[in-house]
Design a protein around this motif. Structure first.
Motif, PDB file in Angstrom:
ATOM      1  N   CYS A 221      -9.568  14.107 -14.476  1.00  0.00           N
ATOM      2  CA  CYS A 221      -9.023  13.571 -13.224  1.00  0.00           C
ATOM      3  C   CYS A 221      -9.899  13.930 -12.021  1.00  0.00           C
ATOM      4  O   CYS A 221      -9.699  13.409 -10.938  1.00  0.00           O
ATOM      5  N   TYR A 222     -10.850  14.841 -12.214  1.00  0.00           N
ATOM      6  CA  TYR A 222     -11.806  15.172 -11.158  1.00  0.00           C
ATOM      7  C   TYR A 222     -12.962  14.186 -11.241  1.00  0.00           C
ATOM      8  O   TYR A 222     -13.538  13.998 -12.310  1.00  0.00           O
ATOM      9  N   GLN A 223     -13.284  13.565 -10.117  1.00  0.00           N
ATOM     10  CA  GLN A 223     -14.295  12.516 -10.090  1.00  0.00           C
ATOM     11  C   GLN A 223     -15.142  12.636  -8.834  1.00  0.00           C
ATOM     12  O   GLN A 223     -14.754  13.273  -7.869  1.00  0.00           O
ATOM     13  N   ASP A 224     -16.286  11.981  -8.865  1.00  0.00           N
ATOM     14  CA  ASP A 224     -17.170  11.877  -7.694  1.00  0.00           C
ATOM     15  C   ASP A 224     -17.566  13.244  -7.136  1.00  0.00           C
ATOM     16  O   ASP A 224     -17.386  13.540  -5.960  1.00  0.00           O
ATOM     17  N   MET A 225     -18.123  14.068  -8.004  1.00  0.00           N
ATOM     18  CA  MET A 225     -18.588  15.391  -7.611  1.00  0.00           C
ATOM     19  C   MET A 225     -19.741  15.252  -6.616  1.00  0.00           C
ATOM     20  O   MET A 225     -20.570  14.367  -6.735  1.00  0.00           O
ATOM     21  N   ASN A 226     -19.758  16.133  -5.615  1.00  0.00           N
ATOM     22  CA  ASN A 226     -20.886  16.164  -4.688  1.00  0.00           C
ATOM     23  C   ASN A 226     -21.283  17.615  -4.439  1.00  0.00           C
ATOM     24  O   ASN A 226     -20.488  18.531  -4.602  1.00  0.00           O
ATOM     25  N   LEU A 227     -22.535  17.783  -4.077  1.00  0.00           N
ATOM     26  CA  LEU A 227     -23.087  19.114  -3.826  1.00  0.00           C
ATOM     27  C   LEU A 227     -23.364  19.274  -2.340  1.00  0.00           C
ATOM     28  O   LEU A 227     -23.829  18.342  -1.684  1.00  0.00           O
ATOM     29  N   LEU A 228     -23.121  20.469  -1.842  1.00  0.00           N
ATOM     30  CA  LEU A 228     -23.363  20.770  -0.440  1.00  0.00           C
ATOM     31  C   LEU A 228     -24.138  22.078  -0.364  1.00  0.00           C
ATOM     32  O   LEU A 228     -23.692  23.092  -0.898  1.00  0.00           O
ATOM     33  N   LEU A 229     -25.301  22.053   0.268  1.00  0.00           N
ATOM     34  CA  LEU A 229     -26.098  23.252   0.484  1.00  0.00           C
ATOM     35  C   LEU A 229     -26.069  23.534   1.985  1.00  0.00           C
ATOM     36  O   LEU A 229     -26.675  22.822   2.775  1.00  0.00           O
TER      37      LEU A 229
ATOM     38  N   CYS B   1       0.825  -1.208   0.000  1.00  0.00           N
ATOM     39  CA  CYS B   1       0.000   0.000   0.000  1.00  0.00           C
ATOM     40  C   CYS B   1       0.856   1.252   0.000  1.00  0.00           C
ATOM     41  O   CYS B   1       0.540   2.219  -0.685  1.00  0.00           O
ATOM     42  N   GLU B   2       1.942   1.228   0.737  1.00  0.00           N
ATOM     43  CA  GLU B   2       2.808   2.398   0.802  1.00  0.00           C
ATOM     44  C   GLU B   2       3.404   2.711  -0.556  1.00  0.00           C
ATOM     45  O   GLU B   2       3.485   3.858  -0.956  1.00  0.00           O
ATOM     46  N   ARG B   3       3.784   1.709  -1.322  1.00  0.00           N
ATOM     47  CA  ARG B   3       4.331   1.945  -2.642  1.00  0.00           C
ATOM     48  C   ARG B   3       3.295   2.567  -3.571  1.00  0.00           C
ATOM     49  O   ARG B   3       3.599   3.461  -4.309  1.00  0.00           O
ATOM     50  N   SER B   4       2.076   2.065  -3.518  1.00  0.00           N
ATOM     51  CA  SER B   4       1.057   2.603  -4.416  1.00  0.00           C
ATOM     52  C   SER B   4       0.643   4.010  -3.996  1.00  0.00           C
ATOM     53  O   SER B   4       0.278   4.810  -4.832  1.00  0.00           O
ATOM     54  N   ILE B   5       0.730   4.347  -2.719  1.00  0.00           N
ATOM     55  CA  ILE B   5       0.369   5.679  -2.257  1.00  0.00           C
ATOM     56  C   ILE B   5       1.367   6.708  -2.791  1.00  0.00           C
ATOM     57  O   ILE B   5       0.997   7.822  -3.133  1.00  0.00           O
ATOM     58  N   ASP B   6       2.645   6.335  -2.920  1.00  0.00           N
ATOM     59  CA  ASP B   6       3.655   7.267  -3.422  1.00  0.00           C
ATOM     60  C   ASP B   6       3.320   7.756  -4.825  1.00  0.00           C
ATOM     61  O   ASP B   6       3.690   8.851  -5.207  1.00  0.00           O
ATOM     62  N   SER B   7       2.631   6.959  -5.632  1.00  0.00           N
ATOM     63  CA  SER B   7       2.335   7.355  -7.004  1.00  0.00           C
ATOM     64  C   SER B   7       0.863   7.711  -7.183  1.00  0.00           C
ATOM     65  O   SER B   7       0.317   7.597  -8.260  1.00  0.00           O
ATOM     66  N   PHE B   8       0.242   8.163  -6.125  1.00  0.00           N
ATOM     67  CA  PHE B   8      -1.197   8.421  -6.144  1.00  0.00           C
ATOM     68  C   PHE B   8      -1.486   9.764  -5.489  1.00  0.00           C
ATOM     69  O   PHE B   8      -0.959  10.068  -4.429  1.00  0.00           O
ATOM     70  N   THR B   9      -2.320  10.573  -6.143  1.00  0.00           N
ATOM     71  CA  THR B   9      -2.719  11.862  -5.576  1.00  0.00           C
ATOM     72  C   THR B   9      -4.228  11.887  -5.431  1.00  0.00           C
ATOM     73  O   THR B   9      -4.941  11.552  -6.374  1.00  0.00           O
ATOM     74  N   LEU B  10      -4.700  12.269  -4.271  1.00  0.00           N
ATOM     75  CA  LEU B  10      -6.135  12.415  -4.023  1.00  0.00           C
ATOM     76  C   LEU B  10      -6.340  13.646  -3.152  1.00  0.00           C
ATOM     77  O   LEU B  10      -5.710  13.797  -2.113  1.00  0.00           O
ATOM     78  N   ARG B  11      -7.202  14.535  -3.638  1.00  0.00           N
ATOM     79  CA  ARG B  11      -7.574  15.700  -2.835  1.00  0.00           C
ATOM     80  C   ARG B  11      -8.982  16.127  -3.236  1.00  0.00           C
ATOM     81  O   ARG B  11      -9.412  15.889  -4.357  1.00  0.00           O
ATOM     82  N   ILE B  12      -9.684  16.719  -2.314  1.00  0.00           N
ATOM     83  CA  ILE B  12     -11.035  17.227  -2.564  1.00  0.00           C
ATOM     84  C   ILE B  12     -10.906  18.728  -2.812  1.00  0.00           C
ATOM     85  O   ILE B  12     -10.305  19.440  -2.011  1.00  0.00           O
ATOM     86  N   GLU B  13     -11.486  19.187  -3.924  1.00  0.00           N
ATOM     87  CA  GLU B  13     -11.384  20.595  -4.281  1.00  0.00           C
ATOM     88  C   GLU B  13     -12.740  21.137  -4.698  1.00  0.00           C
ATOM     89  O   GLU B  13     -13.545  20.413  -5.280  1.00  0.00           O
TER      90      GLU B  13
ATOM     91  N   SER C  10     -15.245  18.183  -5.769  1.00  0.00           N
ATOM     92  CA  SER C  10     -14.918  16.999  -6.548  1.00  0.00           C
ATOM     93  C   SER C  10     -13.579  16.460  -6.081  1.00  0.00           C
ATOM     94  O   SER C  10     -12.703  17.223  -5.669  1.00  0.00           O
ATOM     95  N   GLY C  11     -13.430  15.155  -6.167  1.00  0.00           N
ATOM     96  CA  GLY C  11     -12.164  14.531  -5.811  1.00  0.00           C
ATOM     97  C   GLY C  11     -11.224  14.539  -6.997  1.00  0.00           C
ATOM     98  O   GLY C  11     -11.606  14.133  -8.094  1.00  0.00           O
ATOM     99  N   TYR C  12     -10.018  15.045  -6.788  1.00  0.00           N
ATOM    100  CA  TYR C  12      -8.984  14.997  -7.817  1.00  0.00           C
ATOM    101  C   TYR C  12      -8.209  13.713  -7.593  1.00  0.00           C
ATOM    102  O   TYR C  12      -7.613  13.507  -6.540  1.00  0.00           O
TER     103      TYR C  12
END
Length: 131
Positions: free
Chosen positions: A60-68, A17-29, A82-84
């Motif tokens: 690369c932006y996925q899983d959009m959600n709405l917040l009211l 898991c640690e190896r795959s995390i090094d080449s993976f970016t995830l952030r909510i924007e 959305s998650g990048y």
């Protein structure tokens, strides 16, 4: 012996898991959203449909959600997030447009103000009169 085998498997799994995390970016924007259709009037406790168009900068932006969110008694903020997700690959620079909707149920009579987005994104302000 089973205990040592379990510890060994856990260690191998975590290392992988640690190896795959090094080449993976995830952030909510936050991503740009605008209201495309909003009723001018409504009734207390009756659902109102709000149509939106959301623009994500690239695929690369996925899983959009709405917040009211309620900011005050008659003021709400609508935000699209959305998650990048990127596995260190180039993302094509193609804007992804999604038409979507949400339902708002006004709890009392009055004029509701809905601000869409937060700076630095352009802010749109709309209102609904509820009788």
């Amino acid at each position: 012996m089973k205990k040592y085998w379990l510890i060994f498997l856990t260690t191998v799994s975590l290392t992988a898991c640690e190896r795959s995390i090094d080449s993976f970016t995830l952030r909510i924007e936050p991503v740009f959203a605008r209201i495309t259709q909003l009723p001018e009037t409504g009734q207390v406790s009756k659902p109102l449909r709000i149509n939106l168009r959301v623009q994500e900068p690239n695929p690369c932006y996925q899983d959009m959600n709405l917040l009211l969110e309620k900011e005050s008694e008659f003021t709400y903020r609508l935000q699209a997030n959305s998650g990048y997700v990127n596995h260190n690959h180039a993302c094509s620079q193609v804007v992804v447009v999604t038409d979507t909707a949400l339902t708002f149920v006004p709890p009392q009579k009055g004029t509701y103000v809905i601000h869409t987005n937060k700076p630095p994104l352009p802010v749109q302000t709309d209102s609904i009169r509820v009788d």
